[in-house]
Enzyme design. Structure first.
Site, mmCIF file in Angstrom:
data_model
loop_
_atom_site.group_PDB
_atom_site.id
_atom_site.type_symbol
_atom_site.label_atom_id
_atom_site.label_comp_id
_atom_site.label_asym_id
_atom_site.label_seq_id
_atom_site.Cartn_x
_atom_site.Cartn_y
_atom_site.Cartn_z
ATOM 1 C CG ASN A 83 -0.618 9.099 2.637
ATOM 2 O OD1 ASN A 83 -1.220 8.173 1.947
ATOM 3 N ND2 ASN A 83 -0.184 9.947 2.180
ATOM 4 N NE ARG B 221 -3.914 2.199 2.547
ATOM 5 C CZ ARG B 221 -4.286 2.419 3.521
ATOM 6 N NH1 ARG B 221 -4.082 2.097 4.580
ATOM 7 N NH2 ARG B 221 -5.255 3.694 3.397
ATOM 8 C CB VAL C 71 1.344 11.499 -4.108
ATOM 9 C CG1 VAL C 71 1.350 12.978 -3.825
ATOM 10 C CG2 VAL C 71 0.023 10.852 -3.412
ATOM 11 C CG HIS D 143 -1.006 5.255 -0.215
ATOM 12 N ND1 HIS D 143 -1.838 6.119 0.590
ATOM 13 C CD2 HIS D 143 -1.970 4.211 -0.730
ATOM 14 C CE1 HIS D 143 -3.257 5.523 0.843
ATOM 15 N NE2 HIS D 143 -3.243 4.342 0.038
ATOM 16 C CG HIS E 89 -8.189 -3.507 -1.998
ATOM 17 N ND1 HIS E 89 -9.005 -2.717 -2.287
ATOM 18 C CD2 HIS E 89 -6.919 -3.044 -1.572
ATOM 19 C CE1 HIS E 89 -8.511 -1.764 -1.949
ATOM 20 N NE2 HIS E 89 -7.285 -1.602 -1.644
#
Length: 347
Positions: A113, A79, A87, A83, A213
């Site tokens: 976050n 994850r 960005v 993330h 997931h």
């Protein structure tokens, strides 16, 4: 593929809740395009062949140890990589800490976050320290994060793919850039397609990468509206299996619940990186509205069905999509990046 019945899934799901009742992202610009392609050509599987040939073994020794000590490190690090890439590009900007006394918060302190688990950050910190002791000032934090994410995917039962390297660490990390660059639990398929497209990823990539997931957990706050007030109706989302709904309501009351309670994304095999996630969506067992929406939309439904039938196909597609995602916003050279010695601090 064989899928557990809703009754079996409810039983498995409830058991996991009991066990885990604990604290647990154009042509008139020819020069720019050419430069971007040149940067991508400079990342390669053998980038550290001469400067730090043992880098993958070094990172691997940490990820394997961390996986044994704290299995949650796997979804946490995967994850973290997502993330990071979404960005500012895959540049380890997610690892930078907010400067002491600064009014500008770093990415990791953005609201979206705050649920990132410490195990992910700890894994990269440990791996970076070991790599620095053997190859000082050579390997970027961004490359270590990419390698570690791949390691944990494989350790969890997923594919073992080659990781291209040569990224530099980014110099910009701003919390204000996080919200509109990450998918959210209630994102619609339209919103997801638009977001992924802005990163150079297509609909296939969206559905394939959502398959991450297949492991990991989400806090109640991420699906509370879905089970109590879906789209302001004061009713539950009709697309959720009744037994799953009952289990979620038992563990996540509408008010006054424990903020640390989590639910597995994959209610059937939450610790195994497999393709059960797609079978779950077909059985109305997706945890988040953004997950279940992939089976409800005619643009993404056929891909869900295809990946749910063939684990090998999913693994192959996932490896390719991770390579593609890992090339987003790659930084090269001192003008655009740096090689941090400590991943949480600028040089």
């Amino acid at each position: 593929m064989p899928v557990l019945s809703p009754f079996s899934s409810f039983f498995v799901f409830t058991c996991f809740f009991i066990v885990f009742f604990v604290t647990l992202n154009s042509s008139n610009c020819l020069d720019l395009t050419t430069n971007a392609k040149r940067r991508l050509r400079q990342i390669s599987v053998n980038y550290y062949a001469k400067s730090c040939p043992q880098v993958e073994q070094l990172v691997g020794s940490i990820t394997s140890q961390q996986f044994k000590e704290a299995p949650v490190s796997a979804p946490a690090t995967i994850r973290l990589f997502f993330h990071d890439c979404f960005v500012e590009g895959c540049d380890a900007s997610i690892l930078l800490a907010t400067q002491p006394g600064s009014k500008l918060l770093a990415e990791k302190d953005a609201e979206d976050n705050k649920d990132l688990r410490t195990e992910g950050f700890e894994t990269i910190t440990r791996a970076k320290a070991l790599v620095e002791s053997k190859c000082p000032g050579v390997v970027s934090c961004a490359d270590i994060l990419a390698i570690a994410a791949r390691d944990f995917i494989h350790l969890s039962g997923g594919p073992n793919y080659l990781v291209k390297k040569g990224r530099w660490d980014g110099k910009i990390s701003m919390a204000t850039r996080v919200p509109y660059n990450l998918p959210h639990a209630n994102s619609t398929v339209d919103q997801l397609i638009k977001l992924f497209s802005s990163k150079g990823l297509n609909i296939q990539d969206l559905v394939v990468l959502s398959g991450a997931h297949t492991i990991g957990f989400a806090h109640c706050k991420n699906f509370l509206d879905r089970i109590y007030n879906y789209k302001g109706t004061k009713q539950a989302d009709p697309s959720i299996d009744p037994r799953l709904l009952k289990a979620l309501k038992m563990s996540c009351p509408q008010v006054g619940g424990n903020a640390d309670i989590v639910a597995p994304f994959d209610v059937t095999t939450p610790f195994v990186f497999d393709h059960a996630y797609y079978g779950n969506l077909q059985s109305k067992l997706g945890l988040l509205a953004s997950d279940q929406g992939l089976f409800l939309d005619p643009r993404t439904k056929p891909i869900v069905q295809s990946l749910g039938q063939d684990k090998a196909k999913f693994f192959q597609a996932f490896s390719a999509a991770m390579d593609k995602m890992g090339s987003i916003g790659v930084k090269r050279g001192r003008r655009h990046g740096e090689k941090r010695k400590v991943c949480s601090m600028h040089m």
